[in-house]
Write a protein that holds these residues in place. Structure first.
Motif, PDB file in Angstrom:
ATOM      1  N   SER A  61      33.085  41.393  44.511  1.00 55.49           N
ATOM      2  CA  SER A  61      33.144  40.772  43.182  1.00 55.49           C
ATOM      3  C   SER A  61      34.583  40.783  42.682  1.00 55.49           C
ATOM      4  O   SER A  61      35.418  41.569  43.139  1.00 55.49           O
ATOM      5  N   GLU A  62      34.854  39.905  41.734  1.00 52.14           N
ATOM      6  CA  GLU A  62      36.220  39.765  41.202  1.00 52.14           C
ATOM      7  C   GLU A  62      36.735  41.099  40.646  1.00 52.14           C
ATOM      8  O   GLU A  62      37.881  41.474  40.880  1.00 52.14           O
ATOM      9  N   SER A  63      35.856  41.816  39.945  1.00 53.64           N
ATOM     10  CA  SER A  63      36.316  43.075  39.342  1.00 53.64           C
ATOM     11  C   SER A  63      36.649  44.111  40.427  1.00 53.64           C
ATOM     12  O   SER A  63      37.594  44.887  40.273  1.00 53.64           O
ATOM     13  N   HIS A  64      35.883  44.111  41.520  1.00 52.47           N
ATOM     14  CA  HIS A  64      36.196  45.036  42.614  1.00 52.47           C
ATOM     15  C   HIS A  64      37.543  44.695  43.239  1.00 52.47           C
ATOM     16  O   HIS A  64      38.328  45.582  43.570  1.00 52.47           O
ATOM     17  N   ASP A 122      40.276  45.750  40.821  1.00 55.81           N
ATOM     18  CA  ASP A 122      40.405  47.213  40.816  1.00 55.81           C
ATOM     19  C   ASP A 122      41.111  47.700  42.087  1.00 55.81           C
ATOM     20  O   ASP A 122      42.002  48.544  42.028  1.00 55.81           O
ATOM     21  N   GLU A 155      29.033  40.401  39.999  1.00 55.96           N
ATOM     22  CA  GLU A 155      29.566  41.365  39.025  1.00 55.96           C
ATOM     23  C   GLU A 155      28.453  42.191  38.396  1.00 55.96           C
ATOM     24  O   GLU A 155      28.646  43.364  38.096  1.00 55.96           O
TER      25      GLU A 155
END
Lengths: 128, 194
Positions: free
Chosen positions: A91-94, A97, B149
């Motif tokens: 995912s984009e957030s992973h 991060d 997400e």
């Protein structure tokens, strides 16, 4: 380019072998291909070996890939090692991060050997 | 009954922070001040779950096992289907995904992933089946807008033995995709909780 010494960190031994095979088939000159089953084992390998590249899973028992990245930054021998995350958690957030913690690339499972090669060359070439 | 004679620190360190109250040394946190969790939005992709599951399975088998999947079977898993890998899904989507197959199919998967012949259901076979389940579930959630997400996966668990039934305790939906791999039947099921 000199032979690349690699560490593959994944709790699945089958996945470690697949990633290792993809590297050997990539046409790059490979040196040692070391393996670790989690972040703690990975840090132990970093302390005792000279590595050019780490391919690291995220979801692992004992110490996950994100914590490994955090701790790698504090290791003297961790400096200058390129890290590519190899995971189902793409995912984009992973990604954000992992990059903020020092990862230089990202491979999402399932992957082809060609994708592994492209990602690895992408992070190694600017340094060579 | 204790009487509060001072005010506990609030919000000074931001929502979600915690520590000891300097006055009474009790543990406090301001997590109670977090906004109430919004009710889970129901996720249902246009076209339903089935085509997304099929596409996820096909990609994993083609990319990681170098093999195309064959046509499905018209019967449910029987006692011969004695290896199951299961993974929990939590977040915007709640439930489990399972890959169930015969020992021969699981050995074939491990062999295809490792590039060797595997005939016995050893640790590598269980590991490979767990990874197939993990990748199918991960690929599945990436194909649904917002789920990458909003949804997490547990580590896979592998169950040996075929004489069991699954009884989800929460109401929901069940989708099963069957196919053949090296001539052996494989079932991938998605049990969703409402």
């Amino acid at each position: 380019m000199k032979a690349i010494d690699v560490l593959i960190i994944d709790d699945s031994s089958v996945m470690r072998k697949i990633v290792g095979r993809a590297l050997r088939q990539s046409g790059m000159e490979m040196g040692a291909i070391l393996e670790a089953g989690d972040g703690v084992e990975g840090l132990a390998q970093v302390r005792t070996n000279r590595l050019d590249l780490i391919l690291c899973d995220i979801n692992m028992p004992v110490m996950d890939g994100m914590e490994f990245l955090r701790q790698l930054r504090t290791e003297e021998k961790g400096k200058g090692i390129s890290v590519v995350m190899v995971t189902t958690e793409g995912s984009e957030s992973h990604v954000i991060d992992a990059i903020s913690l020092g990862a230089r690339g990202y491979i999402r499972k399932p992957f082809t050997a060609e994708q592994v090669k492209e990602s690895v060359l992408g992070v190694l070439e600017p340094q060579s | 009954m204790s009487v509060l004679t001072h005010t506990h620190p609030e919000l000074e360190e931001g929502i979600g922070s915690a520590g000891h109250c300097p006055a009474c040394h009790s543990l406090w946190s301001n997590s109670a001040l977090l906004p109430k969790k919004a009710p889970r939005e129901r996720v249902f992709p246009e076209g339903g779950w089935f085509p997304i599951m099929r596409a996820s399975i096909r990609e994993v088998f083609e990319m990681m096992l170098g093999s195309e999947t064959g046509p499905g079977v018209d019967y449910p898993p029987n006692h011969d289907a004695n290896l199951t890998a299961m993974i929990g899904i939590a977040g915007q989507l709640m439930g489990t995904m399972a890959v169930r197959c015969t020992t021969a199919a699981a050995c074939g998967m491990a062999g295809a992933m490792l590039g060797i012949e595997v005939t016995e259901p050893n640790e590598d076979v269980r590991d490979a089946l767990g990874e197939v389940c993990n990748m199918v579930a991960g690929n599945f959630k990436h194909k649904i807008s917002g789920l990458a997400e909003g949804c997490s996966l547990s580590c896979p668990t592998v169950i040996s033995g075929g004489d069991y039934q699954v009884h989800p305790l929460a109401q929901g939906e069940r989708v099963v995709v069957s196919f053949t791999f090296q001539g052996e039947p494989v079932w991938v099921s998605l049990d969703l909780h409402e």
